[in-house]
Design an enzyme around this catalytic site. Sequence first.
Site, mmCIF file in Angstrom:
data_model
loop_
_atom_site.group_PDB
_atom_site.id
_atom_site.type_symbol
_atom_site.label_atom_id
_atom_site.label_comp_id
_atom_site.label_asym_id
_atom_site.label_seq_id
_atom_site.Cartn_x
_atom_site.Cartn_y
_atom_site.Cartn_z
ATOM 1 N N ARG A 210 0.843 -1.204 0.000
ATOM 2 C CA ARG A 210 0.000 0.000 0.000
ATOM 3 C C ARG A 210 0.875 1.249 0.000
ATOM 4 N NH1 ARG A 210 -4.220 -3.228 3.230
ATOM 5 N NH2 ARG A 210 -2.963 -3.014 5.069
ATOM 6 N N ASP A 248 -16.619 -2.935 -2.926
ATOM 7 C CA ASP A 248 -16.590 -4.142 -2.092
ATOM 8 C C ASP A 248 -18.018 -4.664 -2.001
ATOM 9 O OD1 ASP A 248 -14.218 -5.185 0.036
ATOM 10 O OD2 ASP A 248 -16.243 -5.909 0.491
ATOM 11 N N SER A 249 -18.154 -5.977 -1.730
ATOM 12 C CA SER A 249 -19.504 -6.534 -1.590
ATOM 13 C C SER A 249 -20.008 -6.406 -0.158
ATOM 14 C CB SER A 249 -19.515 -8.007 -2.019
ATOM 15 O OG SER A 249 -18.597 -8.734 -1.219
ATOM 16 N N CYS A 334 -3.869 -13.870 -2.725
ATOM 17 C CA CYS A 334 -3.505 -14.304 -1.377
ATOM 18 C C CYS A 334 -3.742 -15.803 -1.215
ATOM 19 C CB CYS A 334 -4.254 -13.494 -0.320
ATOM 20 S SG CYS A 334 -6.026 -13.661 -0.422
HETATM 21 N N1 SAH Z 1 -7.625 -4.549 -0.254
HETATM 22 C C1 SAH Z 1 -8.001 -4.737 1.125
HETATM 23 C C2 SAH Z 1 -8.154 -6.190 1.520
HETATM 24 C C3 SAH Z 1 -9.119 -6.967 0.682
HETATM 25 S S1 SAH Z 1 -9.671 -8.436 1.415
HETATM 26 C C4 SAH Z 1 -6.987 -4.040 2.036
HETATM 27 O O1 SAH Z 1 -6.025 -3.452 1.528
HETATM 28 O O2 SAH Z 1 -7.197 -4.050 3.245
HETATM 29 C C5 SAH Z 1 -10.902 -8.948 0.304
HETATM 30 C C6 SAH Z 1 -12.167 -8.110 0.286
HETATM 31 O O3 SAH Z 1 -12.987 -8.625 -0.747
HETATM 32 C C7 SAH Z 1 -13.032 -8.134 1.545
HETATM 33 O O4 SAH Z 1 -13.265 -6.829 1.988
HETATM 34 C C8 SAH Z 1 -14.364 -8.763 1.100
HETATM 35 O O5 SAH Z 1 -15.495 -8.146 1.707
HETATM 36 C C9 SAH Z 1 -14.349 -8.472 -0.370
HETATM 37 N N2 SAH Z 1 -15.116 -9.386 -1.224
HETATM 38 C C10 SAH Z 1 -15.266 -10.725 -1.095
HETATM 39 N N3 SAH Z 1 -15.973 -11.206 -2.142
HETATM 40 C C11 SAH Z 1 -16.273 -10.154 -2.943
HETATM 41 C C12 SAH Z 1 -16.954 -10.013 -4.185
HETATM 42 N N4 SAH Z 1 -17.481 -11.066 -4.796
HETATM 43 N N5 SAH Z 1 -17.040 -8.782 -4.735
HETATM 44 C C13 SAH Z 1 -16.510 -7.704 -4.119
HETATM 45 N N6 SAH Z 1 -15.845 -7.785 -2.946
HETATM 46 C C14 SAH Z 1 -15.723 -8.987 -2.372
#
Ligand code: SAH
Length: 390
Positions: A210, A248-249, A334
């Site tokens: 980040r 985000d979902s 991940c």
């Molecule tokens: N980029 C973030 C971490 C992401 S973790 C950071 O820097 O902190 C993965 C994220 O994907 C979670 O917030 C989860 O709510 C979201 N997520 C899971 N499935 C999803 C989907 N189908 N569409 C959109 N978001 C989703």
Amino acid sequence: MAKVVLKRGRANPLWHGHPWVYSGAIEREEGGYQPGDVVEVCDADGRRIGRGFANPRSQIRVRMVGWRDEQVDDALIARRIEEAIALRTKLGLPSEETTAYRLINSEGDALPGLVVDVYGDVCAVQFTALGAKRVEGAIYEALAALMKPRAIVEVSAGGFAQLEGFGSATRVVRGDEVETVRCRENGVELEVEPLRGQKTGMFLGQRENRRRLGALAKGARVLDVYTYAGGFALNALRSGATSATCVDSSARALERVRSHAELNHFSNVETVEADAFRFLETTRPKGWDLVVVDPPKFARARKDLDAALKGYERLNTLAMTACAPGALLATSSCSQLVDGESFERVIAAAARDAGRRVQVLESSSQGPDHPVPPAFPEGRYLKFLLCRVV
Ligand code: SAH
């Protein structure tokens, strides 16, 4: 103490520091033990490799804690936690800019099955192995004595607890009731909810990525897909990005994004509650200067690997299509099971599908507060590529 003797030829990874004994590598077990007990692990010639937490319910029969002659007791646990603190101090954690970091990274800190994340003055503890859970008392004692936190909370790792056969609850273990905890990452002000968020409250493995992205974000219009609490977008805005759209979902995650935007006085943040694929496919966003995709794990088991790779390819094709010519794309996996080479192949295939030329600028993984033993590629779960999409 019961003894686990390995098959001939199966001890080498352990001698090199791989911390897991798979059930298939075991020749015989001498003496009885209860799930979660500490057992001794020997090679086929009877030489002691070390001692670890045993669990007959798991494919990973023993997780190594002590090497060679080390006794596994409360004193060892306290010593490991002290060593972990010393490493973070060396890494400059905590600092003025960053008070959210990983203090104990399971196998990487020779405390398998234990994760401890620090948010300001709160320690969030997560157990992923029965043996570690069984010694929780010693862990809390050592954390309280060495870190002097305002509170220690346990965050349940539901699936792991079930698999390993122990009860696990999300609760305050010691100290004050905890709702939101103020902390900082790379100078960004955060409010973390360890008892209600995902993981222990944040995805700390991406901190350095980040920060790197932030350094390249000046003047950019940012699209941050799978934003969670807005980590990438907020770092970009702090470094002078002009606006961010966060997708985000999870409605709860987007609530965090909005409160973080307010906390940091960023007025140019838009949140979109949507499935990422649906958003990218139907909205067909175009012309972004900086696109981030940081999805949850697509491959949970080996049998899912092909489907996961296809998913990453499709997602990255869509992300590249959203890029303006010359835009930056920060893309992550991940999934432990997707190695760095496979991930780069996926990005190459996505570039072909999107009809774009892609330059990889940087390739990295999780930050140094998430250390791993060198013989343990399983621990290097995060793959991160910073690309330019021509
Ligand atoms: N980029 C973030 C971490 C992401 S973790 C950071 O820097 O902190 C993965 C994220 O994907 C979670 O917030 C989860 O709510 C979201 N997520 C899971 N499935 C999803 C989907 N189908 N569409 C959109 N978001 C989703």
